[in-house]
Each structure stands twice: as C-alpha cells, then as structure tokens.
Design an enzyme around this catalytic site. Structure first.
Site, PDB file in Angstrom:
ATOM      1  N   SER A 136     -28.216   5.304  39.177  1.00 16.67           N
ATOM      2  CA  SER A 136     -28.826   4.265  38.353  1.00 16.67           C
ATOM      3  C   SER A 136     -29.813   3.516  39.233  1.00 16.67           C
ATOM      4  O   SER A 136     -29.730   3.589  40.468  1.00 16.67           O
ATOM      5  CB  SER A 136     -27.747   3.302  37.847  1.00 16.67           C
ATOM      6  OG  SER A 136     -28.306   2.093  37.374  1.00 16.67           O
ATOM      7  N   TYR A 149     -20.090  -1.760  38.793  1.00 21.83           N
ATOM      8  CA  TYR A 149     -21.116  -0.742  38.531  1.00 21.83           C
ATOM      9  C   TYR A 149     -22.083  -0.615  39.705  1.00 21.83           C
ATOM     10  O   TYR A 149     -22.360   0.482  40.185  1.00 21.83           O
ATOM     11  CB  TYR A 149     -21.875  -1.117  37.253  1.00 21.83           C
ATOM     12  CG  TYR A 149     -22.764  -0.017  36.713  1.00 21.83           C
ATOM     13  CD1 TYR A 149     -22.221   1.064  36.036  1.00 21.83           C
ATOM     14  CD2 TYR A 149     -24.154  -0.081  36.852  1.00 21.83           C
ATOM     15  CE1 TYR A 149     -23.032   2.061  35.524  1.00 21.83           C
ATOM     16  CE2 TYR A 149     -24.958   0.921  36.342  1.00 21.83           C
ATOM     17  CZ  TYR A 149     -24.399   1.986  35.678  1.00 21.83           C
ATOM     18  OH  TYR A 149     -25.214   2.985  35.179  1.00 21.83           O
TER      19      TYR A 149
END
Length: 254
Positions: A136, A149
């Site tokens: 990401s 995350y």
C-alpha cells in the site's frame, strides 16, 4: 501454461488480478474469505480445469499449507505468488484493540511470510518464479489512526527486500506494489465511516477523501494494479527486484 496463486483473491484487487491472469490463459488458484454464495458464484466464473478456489482463513498456518499443497497437486507447479489478502482498521492507538492488531499483523504480514516460505522451494525447483506483495502507499507513508495497517505494510515492504536479496542470483524476483486509494470494499467501508462521522453524504465523503490524498483527484483503478502485477511477471521485468512500486496519483510525492 503458468500457474498463479493469489491470497485474498475472492474480492477486490485480488479478484481483479485473478480475472486478469485468467484471461491471459494462466492457471489460477485463489483463496480468501467469502460466503458460500460468493464462492459458488466464483466457481461458476472460471473453468474448473484451470482454476482452484478455496474459502480459507489465511491467518491459520494449516490453511496456508493446504492452499499451497492443493495448488501444487492440481497444477504440478507454482510460477507466480501474489500476496494480496489484507485488512484495515481505523482507531487511535490508545483505543486499538490487541485482538485486531494481532489479526491485522497475522493476515497482512505473517501470512505473506508463510506463503513465501511454502512457495519458494517450489519455484527454486522449477528455476523460475515471481513473488509480488500487494502492499500500500501506507508501506511508504503513514496516516493517523492506522497503526496496525501502516505497521504491517511497512513490514511487508521490508520482507519484500529481504526475499529479493536472498533470491538475487536466481531467476526469481520479489517486488511489492503500493496502491493509494482503490475503490474496493475496504475503501468503501472507510468512506462510509467518514460519511457517518462527518455527517455528510457518501459522495461528499468520497470526494473529500480523494481530494485530501491524491493530487490527481482520481482513485486508482483495480486494473492498474493488475497490469503492474502482470508486467512484473514478464521477461522485461527480470531485473526489477526488491522494488516497491507506488501507484497513488501523486499521494506520496507531497
């Protein structure tokens, strides 16, 4: 005919990658969480001789071993591994539950480590392989309230580099791809929460979130990620290894 194995392939980016490679005449093996109806519909979408679809919780090591074993048994080899399974959770670190933290780290980071550990010996036997980790933009930059995350995605980029170095003299590469905001189920859920918190419409929240992060003011398309994955499997990308390729509309350039 090459075989690609994809975690998190039952929805979102993972499913788009599966569809993309299936159309390119690859064998596909996908695993992820989904309802019995979702799995049933997926099985109808692909020819059974060229696909394997397993509803598995990949935080459990026995399921990872099962996934790899059944893929190899059916297709005899595994050429490409795409680690795409992931989960997001938004909360201040002081309110971030230990249970959710452990689940996110297990799914986003430990599962890719275990998948690579199981698949790499198969690639080495075949003397060819491509490992692609879907990280990401949060593997490069941070955002508030996403400790689990962001930590897992930074870790995934680090894991990518280690595997690339350990396979540098072989015909095996390992890279990560870091998308910005892609309109997946994960991001839609985030937009809904922002809409509720700010007391604005879904469309307004959607416009706000993309304007805040992407200078391009456009979401990344799932197919943009699939095309990058495919490129990394080609001979033209043979010397690209240990890289973290960002697709984020300029987010991390700011």
């Amino acid at each position: 005919m090459k075989t690609i194995i994809i975690t998190g392939g039952t929805s979102g980016i993972g499913l788009d990658i599966a569809n993309y490679f299936y159309k390119k005449n690859f064998n596909i093996a996908i695993a992820g969480i989904g309802s019995s109806k979702t799995i049933k519909n997926l099985k109808k979408s692909f020819n059974t001789t060229r696909s394997l679809i397993l509803p598995l919780d990949l935080t459990k090591i026995k399921n990872i071993k099962k996934f790899v074993f059944q893929t190899k048994k059916k297709f005899k080899k595994i050429d490409i591994l795409v680690n795409c399974a992931g989960r997001q959770h938004v909360a201040p670190i002081t309110n971030f539950s230990d249970k959710i933290w452990e689940y996110i780290i297990n799914l986003n980071l430990t599962a890719p480590f275990r998948m690579i550990k199981e698949v790499l010996p198969i690639m080495r036997k075949n003397k060819w392989g491509r490992i692609i980790n879907i990280s990401s933009v949060h593997g490069k930059v941070a955002s508030k309230f996403k400790s689990g995350y962001v930590s897992s995605k930074h870790g995934l980029v680090g894991l990518t580099k280690v595997v690339a170095l350990e396979t540098a003299e072989e015909n095996i590469t390992c890279n990560s791809i870091g998308p910005g905001f892609v309109l997946t189920e994960l991001v839609n859920d985030q937009i809904k929460k922002i809409s509720k918190k700010r007391k604005v419409s879904f469309d307004k929240a959607k416009k706000d979130i993309i304007s805040e992060k992407h200078p391009s003011k456009k979401f990344v398309d799932k197919n943009d990620v699939s095309k990058m994955v495919y490129y990394l499997t080609t001979d033209e990308a043979a010397q690209i290894t240990g890289s973290n390729l960002i697709i984020d509309g300029g987010w991390s350039a700011q």
